[in-house]
Design a protein around this motif. Structure first.
Motif, short mmCIF file in Angstrom:
data_model
loop_
_atom_site.label_atom_id
_atom_site.label_comp_id
_atom_site.label_asym_id
_atom_site.label_seq_id
_atom_site.Cartn_x
_atom_site.Cartn_y
_atom_site.Cartn_z
N LEU A 122 47.40 53.64 81.05
CA LEU A 122 47.48 54.97 80.43
C LEU A 122 48.34 55.01 79.17
N ILE A 123 49.53 54.47 79.20
CA ILE A 123 50.34 54.37 77.98
C ILE A 123 50.53 52.89 77.67
N GLY A 124 50.04 52.46 76.51
CA GLY A 124 50.10 51.05 76.15
C GLY A 124 48.88 50.31 76.68
N PRO A 125 48.66 49.10 76.16
CA PRO A 125 47.48 48.32 76.56
C PRO A 125 47.70 47.63 77.90
N ALA A 159 62.76 57.86 85.02
CA ALA A 159 62.75 58.54 83.73
C ALA A 159 61.92 57.82 82.68
N THR A 160 61.90 56.48 82.71
CA THR A 160 61.20 55.74 81.66
C THR A 160 59.73 55.48 81.99
N ASN A 161 59.24 56.00 83.13
CA ASN A 161 57.82 55.86 83.44
C ASN A 161 57.06 56.94 82.69
N LEU A 162 56.84 56.69 81.39
CA LEU A 162 56.26 57.72 80.53
C LEU A 162 54.83 58.06 80.91
N ALA A 163 54.09 57.09 81.42
CA ALA A 163 52.72 57.39 81.86
C ALA A 163 52.76 58.40 83.00
N ARG A 164 53.72 58.24 83.92
CA ARG A 164 53.85 59.17 85.04
C ARG A 164 54.31 60.54 84.55
N VAL A 165 55.27 60.56 83.64
CA VAL A 165 55.72 61.84 83.07
C VAL A 165 54.56 62.55 82.38
N GLU A 166 53.77 61.80 81.63
CA GLU A 166 52.62 62.38 80.95
C GLU A 166 51.59 62.88 81.95
N SER A 167 51.37 62.12 83.03
CA SER A 167 50.42 62.54 84.06
C SER A 167 50.86 63.83 84.73
N TYR A 214 55.15 57.87 71.35
CA TYR A 214 54.55 58.18 72.64
C TYR A 214 54.68 59.68 72.91
N LEU A 215 53.90 60.16 73.88
CA LEU A 215 53.87 61.57 74.28
C LEU A 215 53.46 62.48 73.12
N SER A 216 52.73 61.93 72.16
CA SER A 216 52.37 62.73 70.98
C SER A 216 51.42 63.87 71.33
N ASP A 217 50.64 63.73 72.42
CA ASP A 217 49.72 64.79 72.83
C ASP A 217 50.35 65.72 73.85
N THR A 218 51.61 65.51 74.16
CA THR A 218 52.30 66.34 75.15
C THR A 218 53.19 67.33 74.43
#
Length: 545
Positions: free
Chosen positions: A168-171, A229-237, A268-272
């Protein structure tokens, strides 16, 4: 010793957390990761620990660099505490660099530290080391494995990784890069063992996103979700699921706000949309609010712990509300996490965890993923790390079934990888330091030993006034918080015992402060032993008038 290539773990091998690894090539040292760990039930007197770097500090003139593989606390959390002793350049990806700058800034040392930022997948040289990042999927952006090329051969240090087709975030993990490295030839692979006991695959972050969306859509009342806190994919989800359910999203907790700032700095999180502050969340109706908060490991001062204790200044949860633990329990934190969950349940909050809902997947490889990596890299030797002994032993068995020769070592072992057949050639001192505000205290030192004794046996402070000849003036005062009421019968009885004991002492003893103080201490200990059958720490305040 010079003229070899060696791997020297100072933390994180035979344990979870506290990762600090050192490579030695012809005497030149390279450190990889510098993380912290939690005290847990074994060390209730300690909240946070870091590895003892004394051996490395004594050789820092030969330390070329510290490379950080990713931004999790067990790999980067000790940098601000230990860098003042190491004082070497730090090499990292952009996201790790952004996280580090905030940590070092809070510690007041940012302007002293040289941070060298490399793009994911970048390659560079440090002294005699030819280093290359290899992109891997993990539960944090920009996690990197590290290829270490030397004149003796190449070592692959995997860091934390998994094979996730949709991170989800990153390749996804760059399997082609690992295959190329394998064709080039890999002497040894130093590899994550966390899930070596887990059959199959670790699962995908995309599956968690789908399940969170379905789960959150059907909930009423206030919702709080806690995750790393650093699980940005989870935060975004979580944020996407909340907005799909018509809810606004607030962040509670400093580490989450720092991670968000680092993420947006790196694109990151540019669409959030921006998150609400804690204060702004107070004005949102219950059915329209979702809070993402710190405290997934039961940390005492975290937002979730304060919410569970109903001491948070901006939010309270109760009947009809829901808390989702979108994380796993790090070994050692079980008791703290269960206590927080129990407090929430007592308040009427519905608690959801990964045990009964698909709200978390591990960031570490299960057995099918380990097999795949060994097939790609084809290392001659395997060195399991990042796990307890049962994890590393199972990893070693799997590696040998796939054609590698495995070496199971522990913190402090010096594993010579070349020249010749690998062998443990020596051991170096290792240990742990407790983080105590701005101090680092030896875990086995006098200060923490006294604190642990006080934790279990208590502390008693006796105050007495005597004249020049040692005659007791008035009634001694006894304070024993946690043992008995200072104004109660026990206190009065022990005070009377102390006054009698001092009165019975020989004249010379009573006229000297040192002997009198020690005699009074012994008297209080005897009185406590008779009445409480305990051996607390005893301090005597003596006033001679």
């Amino acid at each position: 010793m010079t003229g070899d290539l060696a791997f020297i773990p100072l933390g994180g091998t035979g344990e979870i957390g506290l990762n600090l690894n050192v490579y030695r090539c012809d005497g030149e040292l390279l450190a990889v990761d510098c993380g912290l760990g939690f005290g847990g039930p074994e060390h209730p007197e300690v909240d946070v620990m870091v590895p003892d770097p004394a051996w490395l500090v004594a050789r820092r003139d030969r330390l070329s660099a510290l490379v950080i593989t990713h931004a999790h606390e067990d790999h980067v959390g000790a940098v601000a505490h230990l860098w003042p002793q190491l004082r070497c350049p730090i090499h990292a990806s952009p996201f790790v660099s952004a996280v580090l700058r905030r940590k070092l800034g809070e510690a007041g040392i940012l302007n002293q530290v040289e941070i060298v930022t490399h793009p994911p997948g970048g390659r560079w040289r440090v002294g005699g080391y030819d280093l290359e990042f290899l992109r891997v999927a993990h539960s944090v952006p920009e996690a990197q494995a590290l290829a270490i090329r030397t004149k003796y051969g190449t070592v692959l240090h995997t860091g934390d990784w998994k094979l996730d087709p949709q991170p989800l975030i990153g390749p996804p993990t760059d399997e082609a890069a690992f295959a190329r490295l394998g064709e080039e030839g890999v002497l040894a692979m130093v590899c994550d063992s966390t899930n070596a006991l887990v059959e199959g695959h670790s699962g995908s972050e995309a599956e968690v996103r789908r399940n969170l969306a379905a789960l959150i859509k059907g909930l009423k009342g206030r919702i709080a979700v806690t995750c790393f806190a650093t699980n940005l994919a989870r935060v975004e989800s979580i944020a996407k699921a909340a907005r799909a359910a018509g809810r606004e999203v607030a962040l509670f907790g400093r580490s989450l706000r720092n991670a968000e700032a680092a993420a947006r700095e790196c694109g990151y999180l540019s669409d959030t949309p921006p998150f609400l502050s804690e204060e702004e969340a107070e004005d949102v109706p219950d059915s329209k609010l979702l809070v993402i908060c710190t405290g997934s490991q039961g940390e005492a001062r975290s937002a979730m712990a304060k919410i569970a204790a109903d001491t948070h200044p901006h939010i309270s949860l109760g009947e009809g509300d829901t808390v989702i633990f979108s994380s796993r329990m790090i070994p050692g934190n079980e008791r703290a996490i269960l206590r927080v969950q129990d407090e929430l349940s007592r308040a009427g909050v519905e608690v959801m965890t990964a045990d009964d809902h698909m709200v978390h997947v591990s960031g570490h490889p299960a057995r099918d993923e380990l097999k795949r990596l060994y097939q790609l890299v084809k290392p001659k030797y395997a060195v399991p790390v990042h796990g307890e002994w049962r994890h590393m032993n199972e990893h070693a068995n799997l590696a040998e079934s796939l054609g590698a020769i495995a070496y199971v070592i522990e913190d402090g072992d010096v594993l010579r990888l070349a020249p010749g057949k690998p062998d443990i050639v020596e051991a170096v001192p290792v240990g742990r330091l407790a983080v105590d505000a701005d101090r680092l205290l030896p875990l086995d030192g006098d200060v923490l030993a006294a604190r642990k004794k006080m934790l279990f046996n208590g502390i008693v402070v006796a105050s007495l006034a005597v004249d020049g000849s040692g005659r007791v003036l008035g009634q001694p005062q006894i304070a024993a918080p946690g043992l008995f009421d200072g104004a109660g019968e026990e206190s009065a009885q022990i005070a009377a015992d102390l006054a009698r004991a001092v009165g019975d002492l020989p004249g010379p003893t009573k006229r000297e402060d040192g002997p009198l103080r020690e005699a009074a201490r012994s008297a209080v200990r005897r009185a406590l032993g008779r009445r409480l059958r305990k051996r607390p720490t005893v301090e005597v305040h003596l006033l001679r008038v």
